[in-house]
Design an enzyme around this catalytic site. Structure first.
Site, PDB file in Angstrom:
ATOM      1  N   GLY A 298       0.826  -1.207   0.000  1.00 26.17           N
ATOM      2  CA  GLY A 298       0.000   0.000   0.000  1.00 26.17           C
ATOM      3  C   GLY A 298       0.860   1.257   0.000  1.00 26.17           C
TER       4      GLY A 298
ATOM      5  N   THR B 104      -5.248 -12.157  -3.449  1.00 21.73           N
ATOM      6  CA  THR B 104      -4.000 -12.900  -3.526  1.00 21.73           C
ATOM      7  C   THR B 104      -4.142 -14.144  -4.397  1.00 21.73           C
ATOM      8  OG1 THR B 104      -2.515 -14.297  -2.202  1.00 21.73           O
ATOM      9  CG2 THR B 104      -4.700 -13.946  -1.305  1.00 21.73           C
ATOM     10  N   ASP B 105      -3.018 -14.569  -4.985  1.00 23.65           N
ATOM     11  CA  ASP B 105      -3.045 -15.827  -5.753  1.00 23.65           C
ATOM     12  C   ASP B 105      -3.253 -17.029  -4.832  1.00 23.65           C
ATOM     13  OD1 ASP B 105      -0.545 -15.965  -4.511  1.00 23.65           O
ATOM     14  OD2 ASP B 105       0.568 -16.416  -6.346  1.00 23.65           O
ATOM     15  N   GLU B 106      -3.124 -16.816  -3.510  1.00 19.25           N
ATOM     16  CA  GLU B 106      -3.278 -17.943  -2.587  1.00 19.25           C
ATOM     17  C   GLU B 106      -4.721 -18.442  -2.547  1.00 19.25           C
ATOM     18  OE1 GLU B 106      -1.006 -17.585   1.045  1.00 19.25           O
ATOM     19  OE2 GLU B 106       0.485 -16.343   0.036  1.00 19.25           O
TER      20      GLU B 106
ATOM     21  N   TYR C 276      -5.685 -17.418   6.271  1.00 20.82           N
ATOM     22  CA  TYR C 276      -5.416 -16.188   5.510  1.00 20.82           C
ATOM     23  C   TYR C 276      -6.061 -16.257   4.131  1.00 20.82           C
ATOM     24  CZ  TYR C 276      -2.917 -13.080   2.287  1.00 20.82           C
ATOM     25  OH  TYR C 276      -2.614 -12.170   1.303  1.00 20.82           O
TER      26      TYR C 276
ATOM     27  N   LYS D  26      -9.214 -14.114   2.558  1.00 18.33           N
ATOM     28  CA  LYS D  26      -9.084 -13.261   1.365  1.00 18.33           C
ATOM     29  C   LYS D  26     -10.083 -13.698   0.289  1.00 18.33           C
ATOM     30  CE  LYS D  26      -6.512 -10.390   0.614  1.00 18.33           C
ATOM     31  NZ  LYS D  26      -6.591  -8.921   0.906  1.00 18.33           N
TER      32      LYS D  26
ATOM     33  N   TYR E 190      11.284 -23.860   6.037  1.00 13.33           N
ATOM     34  CA  TYR E 190      10.203 -24.793   6.355  1.00 13.33           C
ATOM     35  C   TYR E 190      10.329 -26.064   5.507  1.00 13.33           C
ATOM     36  CZ  TYR E 190       7.712 -20.901   8.681  1.00 13.33           C
ATOM     37  OH  TYR E 190       7.344 -19.870   9.492  1.00 13.33           O
TER      38      TYR E 190
ATOM     39  N   PRO F  74       1.890 -26.143   8.757  1.00 15.13           N
ATOM     40  CA  PRO F  74       0.788 -27.041   8.417  1.00 15.13           C
ATOM     41  C   PRO F  74       0.098 -26.605   7.120  1.00 15.13           C
ATOM     42  CG  PRO F  74       0.384 -25.923  10.535  1.00 15.13           C
ATOM     43  CD  PRO F  74       1.699 -25.433  10.023  1.00 15.13           C
TER      44      PRO F  74
HETATM   45  P1  NAD Z   1       1.061  -5.512   5.184  1.00 13.40           P
HETATM   46  O1  NAD Z   1       0.806  -6.560   6.225  1.00 13.40           O
HETATM   47  O2  NAD Z   1       2.434  -5.012   4.970  1.00 13.40           O
HETATM   48  O3  NAD Z   1       0.146  -4.231   5.471  1.00 13.40           O
HETATM   49  C1  NAD Z   1      -1.207  -4.315   5.792  1.00 13.40           C
HETATM   50  C2  NAD Z   1      -1.659  -2.919   6.189  1.00 13.40           C
HETATM   51  O4  NAD Z   1      -3.070  -2.971   6.490  1.00 13.40           O
HETATM   52  C3  NAD Z   1      -0.964  -2.395   7.449  1.00 13.40           C
HETATM   53  O5  NAD Z   1      -0.581  -1.057   7.255  1.00 13.40           O
HETATM   54  C4  NAD Z   1      -2.040  -2.510   8.535  1.00 13.40           C
HETATM   55  O6  NAD Z   1      -1.896  -1.563   9.571  1.00 13.40           O
HETATM   56  C5  NAD Z   1      -3.307  -2.284   7.729  1.00 13.40           C
HETATM   57  N1  NAD Z   1      -4.500  -2.889   8.350  1.00 13.40           N
HETATM   58  C6  NAD Z   1      -4.629  -4.146   8.850  1.00 13.40           C
HETATM   59  N2  NAD Z   1      -5.863  -4.322   9.354  1.00 13.40           N
HETATM   60  C7  NAD Z   1      -6.547  -3.160   9.133  1.00 13.40           C
HETATM   61  C8  NAD Z   1      -7.868  -2.727   9.409  1.00 13.40           C
HETATM   62  N3  NAD Z   1      -8.743  -3.541  10.013  1.00 13.40           N
HETATM   63  N4  NAD Z   1      -8.229  -1.484   9.033  1.00 13.40           N
HETATM   64  C9  NAD Z   1      -7.346  -0.645   8.433  1.00 13.40           C
HETATM   65  N5  NAD Z   1      -6.068  -1.000   8.171  1.00 13.40           N
HETATM   66  C10 NAD Z   1      -5.672  -2.247   8.496  1.00 13.40           C
HETATM   67  O7  NAD Z   1       0.422  -6.101   3.843  1.00 13.40           O
HETATM   68  P2  NAD Z   1       0.962  -6.098   2.346  1.00 13.40           P
HETATM   69  O8  NAD Z   1       1.943  -7.174   2.194  1.00 13.40           O
HETATM   70  O9  NAD Z   1       1.313  -4.721   1.956  1.00 13.40           O
HETATM   71  O10 NAD Z   1      -0.370  -6.551   1.577  1.00 13.40           O
HETATM   72  C11 NAD Z   1      -1.300  -5.585   1.121  1.00 13.40           C
HETATM   73  C12 NAD Z   1      -2.449  -6.306   0.453  1.00 13.40           C
HETATM   74  O11 NAD Z   1      -1.967  -7.090  -0.628  1.00 13.40           O
HETATM   75  C13 NAD Z   1      -3.220  -7.259   1.361  1.00 13.40           C
HETATM   76  O12 NAD Z   1      -4.586  -7.159   1.059  1.00 13.40           O
HETATM   77  C14 NAD Z   1      -2.674  -8.623   0.982  1.00 13.40           C
HETATM   78  O13 NAD Z   1      -3.636  -9.641   1.231  1.00 13.40           O
HETATM   79  C15 NAD Z   1      -2.411  -8.435  -0.490  1.00 13.40           C
HETATM   80  N6  NAD Z   1      -1.339  -9.273  -1.037  1.00 13.40           N
HETATM   81  C16 NAD Z   1      -0.101  -9.245  -0.479  1.00 13.40           C
HETATM   82  C17 NAD Z   1       0.913 -10.038  -1.040  1.00 13.40           C
HETATM   83  C18 NAD Z   1       2.314 -10.041  -0.476  1.00 13.40           C
HETATM   84  O14 NAD Z   1       3.150 -10.830  -0.934  1.00 13.40           O
HETATM   85  N7  NAD Z   1       2.659  -9.176   0.475  1.00 13.40           N
HETATM   86  C19 NAD Z   1       0.639 -10.835  -2.152  1.00 13.40           C
HETATM   87  C20 NAD Z   1      -0.661 -10.821  -2.684  1.00 13.40           C
HETATM   88  C21 NAD Z   1      -1.633 -10.031  -2.132  1.00 13.40           C
HETATM   89  P1  TYD Z   2       5.806 -16.062   3.260  1.00  9.60           P
HETATM   90  O1  TYD Z   2       6.776 -14.950   3.020  1.00  9.60           O
HETATM   91  O2  TYD Z   2       5.248 -16.251   4.622  1.00  9.60           O
HETATM   92  O3  TYD Z   2       4.644 -15.908   2.169  1.00  9.60           O
HETATM   93  P2  TYD Z   2       3.421 -16.921   1.794  1.00  9.60           P
HETATM   94  O4  TYD Z   2       3.324 -17.969   2.830  1.00  9.60           O
HETATM   95  O5  TYD Z   2       2.249 -15.999   1.812  1.00  9.60           O
HETATM   96  O6  TYD Z   2       3.771 -17.448   0.445  1.00  9.60           O
HETATM   97  O7  TYD Z   2       6.506 -17.424   2.836  1.00  9.60           O
HETATM   98  C1  TYD Z   2       7.052 -17.609   1.561  1.00  9.60           C
HETATM   99  C2  TYD Z   2       7.565 -19.031   1.478  1.00  9.60           C
HETATM  100  O8  TYD Z   2       8.656 -19.187   2.389  1.00  9.60           O
HETATM  101  C3  TYD Z   2       6.539 -20.064   1.889  1.00  9.60           C
HETATM  102  O9  TYD Z   2       6.722 -21.238   1.084  1.00  9.60           O
HETATM  103  C4  TYD Z   2       6.896 -20.375   3.332  1.00  9.60           C
HETATM  104  C5  TYD Z   2       8.402 -20.199   3.362  1.00  9.60           C
HETATM  105  N1  TYD Z   2       8.987 -19.732   4.653  1.00  9.60           N
HETATM  106  C6  TYD Z   2      10.057 -20.419   5.218  1.00  9.60           C
HETATM  107  O10 TYD Z   2      10.535 -21.431   4.688  1.00  9.60           O
HETATM  108  N2  TYD Z   2      10.578 -19.942   6.393  1.00  9.60           N
HETATM  109  C7  TYD Z   2      10.073 -18.856   7.014  1.00  9.60           C
HETATM  110  O11 TYD Z   2      10.593 -18.480   8.122  1.00  9.60           O
HETATM  111  C8  TYD Z   2       8.990 -18.147   6.421  1.00  9.60           C
HETATM  112  C9  TYD Z   2       8.410 -16.921   7.063  1.00  9.60           C
HETATM  113  C10 TYD Z   2       8.475 -18.623   5.218  1.00  9.60           C
END
Ligand code: NAD
Ligand code: TYD
Length: 342
Positions: A13, A123-125, A147, A151, A204, A275
């Protein structure tokens, strides 16, 4: 355009806010963010003095707060979420509250405010593990973790509001992002910062899982393309189109980080697996490319840039990692994992 960006103090963001203000001179941005453990005003320091920028602290699940934040806004981009899979396994309730109920509360308020665009960042998840090939937007959803299930719930509600009430919404399903300002609980920033401190890098299981590492700047331009050019009611994948081998399996990502920092591979520590750990994700982003999205970062260059950023911004992550919130989580998530799993 006057934009409401929720979750704008987080990782992706804040990148989106910084790039929107620098690329679109006529835009104004209001950030609504609860400032959970993952929200950080330091991420917005460079725009704090911009007269086109405004910050409101608040929860997307609070109808009065979102109603106020939406006043005068033409469009919403909803990044606000609980985002870490491991935390969702330990404490799922917060995920349902924000990612499902919060998203619905915001969508309802946006409908009442008659916004012109609502972009739900998903998310792609939501596709679940994809062992071969690449997910397209019409594939069935099969989320695995609290999670990804939350989503999926959020985006399904948004799409239901499109169909039922005509909410002008779009959904973006993003692959794993990485880059500067990522909270150091996710794989890449956790392993970089642990390596800098000569601490073990927890891997992991066998470490052969695959993620589609997408630079945060490319993720943000993907959202921007959907916001400005996407078709209402459509879903768009965003993910690095590089060949899979260049993106590396987890264990090789960690090895590359150690090599970039000149550290020994003896820091790698195989630990008990997560898990229901999804082995692989990959999306086909052709639909977004057809909208004009052009990713710029290779994973090799992006990882090098990211390692450098964490090495040069130690005050940013040290203040997080030394805090009680992070340390309590770290102990809880990793304490029982220390048995070698291989
Ligand atoms: P992040 O965890 O870094 O940030 C999340 C932000 O949302 C924080 O600033 C937090 O304070 C705010 N927040 C949480 N709960 C809230 C609430 N109830 N009201 C208002 N604000 C709130 O997350 P990110 O990695 O920047 O991800 C942003 C978005 O992208 C999310 O929706 C996530 O699901 C999606 N996304 C992230 C990834 C990734 O790899 N990081 C990949 C795909 C999708
Ligand atoms: P993560 O960054 O938590 O993203 P997501 O689970 O949303 O894909 O993890 C990325 C990959 O790395 C995932 O396969 C889990 C693995 N992982 C580890 O092996 N060790 C760690 O300490 C963490 C946080 C993740």
């Amino acid at each position: 355009m006057r934009l409401l960006v929720t979750g704008g103090a987080g990782f992706i963001g804040s990148e989106f806010v910084r790039s929107t203000l620098s690329e679109h001179a006529a835009d104004q941005v209001t950030v609504l963010d609860k400032l959970t453990y993952a929200g950080n005003l330091a991420n917005l320091e460079s725009v704090a003095g911009d007269t086109r920028f405004q910050f409101i602290q608040g929860d997307i699940a609070d109808p009065a707060v979102v109603e106020r934040a939406l006043r005068g806004c033409d469009a919403v981009v909803n990044f606000a979420a609980e985002t870490h899979v491991d935390r969702s396994i330990l404490e799922p309730d917060a995920f349902v509250k924000t990612d499902v109920v919060g998203t619905w509360t915001l969508a309802e308020a946006a409908r009442a405010a008659r916004v012109q665009r609502f972009v739900q960042v998903s998310t792609d998840e939501v596709y679940g593990a994809v062992l071969s090939g690449a997910s397209v937007e019409t594939d069935r959803l099969d989320p695995t973790s609290p999670y990804s299930a939350s989503k999926a719930g959020g985006e399904l509600l948004v799409m239901a509001a499109v169909k039922t009430y005509g909410l002008p919404a779009l959904v973006v399903r993003g692959a794993n992002a990485y880059g500067p300002y990522q909270y150091p609980e996710k794989l890449i920033p956790l392993h970089i910062t642990n390596a800098i401190d000569d601490q073990p890098l927890p891997v992991y299981g066998d470490g052969q899982q695959r993620r589609q590492w997408t630079h945060v700047a490319d993720f943000a331009t993907g959202i921007d393309a959907v916001l400005r050019n996407g078709v209402i009611g459509e879903i768009y994948n965003v993910g690095n189109p590089e060949p899979e081998d260049s993106l590396l399996v987890n264990l090789d990502v960690s090895r590359r980080i150690l090599s970039l920092l000149g550290k020994s591979e003896t820091l790698l520590q195989h630990v008990v697996d997560r898990p229901a750990h999804d082995r692989r994700y990959r999306v086909d982003a052709s639909k977004l490319v057809a909208l004009g999205w052009k990713p710029r970062w290779t994973f090799a260059d992006g990882l090098e840039q990211t390692v450098r950023w964490y090495a040069e911004h130690q005050e940013w992550w040290r203040s997080i990692k030394s805090g009680e919130t992070h340390q309590t989580y770290y102990a809880r998530n990793y304490a029982d994992r220390s048995a070698f799993a291989r």
